[in-house]
Design a protein around this motif. Structure first.
Motif: not given
Length: 80
Positions: A1-2, A14-16, A19-23
């Motif tokens: 999801q975004v 992020w994924k289900s 785990s994710g990222i922040r930009l």
């Protein structure tokens, strides 16, 4: 999801598995994250690492452009 967070001027993906990222727009580094159970503005999760980017995320004509290589590698995404 975004999801975008206008108040933070950042994009979260992020994924289900959580785990994710922040930009952050215009920021030279990105954050790797462990997302909360229900990520929302103000409750995204916790930062577990940072990484310097070749290019920052940018807002152009109302659209956010992100460094594709970093995003795909960070999320183990298949990009074609």
């Amino acid at each position: 999801q975004v999801e975008g967070d206008g108040a933070q001027r950042a994009v979260y993906a992020w994924k289900s598995d959580g785990s994710g990222i922040r930009l952050g727009l215009g920021e030279p580094t990105a954050q790797r994250m462990q997302m909360s159970g229900a990520p929302t503005p103000g409750n995204w999760g916790r930062v577990v690492g940072t990484q310097r980017l070749d290019a920052p995320a940018m807002l152009i004509d109302g659209r956010v452009f992100v460094p594709l290589r970093f995003a795909s590698e960070a999320l183990n995404a298949d990009v074609r």
